[in-house]
Design a protein around this motif. Structure first.
Motif, short mmCIF file in Angstrom:
data_model
loop_
_atom_site.label_atom_id
_atom_site.label_comp_id
_atom_site.label_asym_id
_atom_site.label_seq_id
_atom_site.Cartn_x
_atom_site.Cartn_y
_atom_site.Cartn_z
N ILE A 131 0.88 -1.16 0.00
CA ILE A 131 0.00 0.00 0.00
C ILE A 131 0.92 1.21 0.00
N GLU A 132 1.08 1.84 -1.14
CA GLU A 132 2.17 2.78 -1.36
C GLU A 132 1.86 4.21 -0.92
N ASN A 133 0.58 4.58 -0.87
CA ASN A 133 0.24 5.96 -0.56
C ASN A 133 -1.11 6.02 0.14
N VAL A 134 -1.45 7.20 0.62
CA VAL A 134 -2.66 7.34 1.41
C VAL A 134 -3.91 7.12 0.56
N GLU A 135 -3.85 7.42 -0.73
CA GLU A 135 -5.01 7.18 -1.59
C GLU A 135 -5.31 5.69 -1.68
N LYS A 136 -4.26 4.88 -1.85
CA LYS A 136 -4.47 3.43 -1.91
C LYS A 136 -4.89 2.88 -0.56
N PHE A 137 -4.39 3.51 0.52
CA PHE A 137 -4.80 3.10 1.86
C PHE A 137 -6.30 3.36 2.06
N ASP A 138 -6.77 4.52 1.66
CA ASP A 138 -8.19 4.86 1.78
C ASP A 138 -9.05 3.89 0.98
N ILE A 139 -8.60 3.54 -0.22
CA ILE A 139 -9.36 2.61 -1.06
C ILE A 139 -9.43 1.24 -0.39
N TRP A 140 -8.31 0.80 0.18
CA TRP A 140 -8.28 -0.50 0.87
C TRP A 140 -9.27 -0.54 2.02
N ILE A 141 -9.25 0.47 2.88
CA ILE A 141 -10.18 0.50 4.01
C ILE A 141 -11.63 0.56 3.52
N GLU A 142 -11.87 1.36 2.50
CA GLU A 142 -13.22 1.48 1.96
C GLU A 142 -13.74 0.14 1.42
N GLN A 143 -12.83 -0.67 0.88
CA GLN A 143 -13.23 -1.96 0.31
C GLN A 143 -13.52 -3.02 1.36
#
Length: 270
Positions: free
Chosen positions: A57-69
């Motif tokens: 998980i390279e950045n906060v945008e991908k982190f947000d997407i992961w949690i959202e999923q």
């Protein structure tokens, strides 16, 4: 390549271990469930690691997407269980949710590991040639501040996310630790290299918290060899629960570490 991990609960009666720990090929992680608020912290930490992706998980945008999923199935299941527990606990879950930190490291090549963290669980890289310790945290004093926490019902605060890269070699060891153990490791490294870190240690000690007491106790140790006395002893305990218990108990008696759950996961080059 060896992957090892260990996690033990507080040395207190009737406590559950709210940490979750993971060690797989090319991936290690810890999630520290924060039981001071909300409900089901131990379940949330386990859930986060169970759904941790195989790639960084390279950045906060991908982190947000992961949690959202991933959050909704957990929330729905815990809502059902909270309803069975009764009105006050259900209200607590609705109002507060579930909280946890996370730190993870992915080995992306022979010479590189990528890490990400949210909260005060910490990723470390130690090089036995340079004798340098790198870490994902900010500073020793910041362990005195409330950590950023992932909530199962709220969008994560972007400021809580951190990520980076460790450049590794054959003489590297990469590991992750939950907060109390991470504080001990970083503190002892800085004490062992006191001339370099005197200012940072003094700032951390000046907060006049429990952590200040651990720093004072460490300063009273006559000499510290970090590789042998600190890192080596911890790494030798991974995979040996009885030895890990004994070692942590001894550190508590010496006033060097906080009472907490203790988790460690190691990704070691061989």
């Amino acid at each position: 390549m060896k992957n090892k991990c260990i996690s033990i609960r507080k040395f207190e009666q009737n406590c559950i271990n709210e940490d979750a720990v993971l060690a797989k090929e090319k991936r290690i992680a810890i999630s520290d469930g924060a039981g001071g608020g909300g409900l089901f912290a131990e379940r949330w930490s386990q859930y986060l690691l169970a759904h941790l992706p195989d790639i960084p998980i390279e950045n906060v945008e991908k982190f947000d997407i992961w949690i959202e999923q991933i959050w909704e199935p957990f929330y729905n299941e815990c809502e059902t269980d909270a309803k069975q527990l009764g009105g006050l606990l259900l209200d607590k879950f609705y109002n507060e949710g579930s909280f946890a930190t996370i730190v993870a490291v992915w080995k992306t090549s022979e010479n590189e590991c990528q890490w990400m963290s949210f909260g005060d669980s910490v990723a470390f890289h130690y090089n036995y040639i340079t004798h340098k310790l790198q870490h994902s945290f900010t500073s020793l004093a910041d362990f005195n501040k409330p950590p950023y926490l992932i909530n199962c019902k709220d969008e994560p605060l972007k400021d809580g996310f951190k990520s980076g890269v460790f450049n590794i070699g054959k003489q590297s060891v990469v590991f992750v630790a939950s907060d109390a153990l991470a504080h001990y490791i970083l503190m002892m490294y800085e004490i062992a290299h006191y001339e370099e870190f005197a200012q940072e240690l003094n700032i951390a000690e000046s907060y006049c918290t429990k952590n200040s007491n651990y720093i004072r106790a460490a300063k009273n140790i006559h000499s510290i060899h970090f590789e042998r006395d600190i890192l080596g002893k911890l790494l030798n305990c991974v995979g040996h629960s009885t030895n890990f218990h004994r070692h942590l108990n001894a550190l508590i008696r010496k006033g060097l570490i906080a009472h907490d759950d203790y988790s460690l996961a190691v990704l070691e080059n061989t």
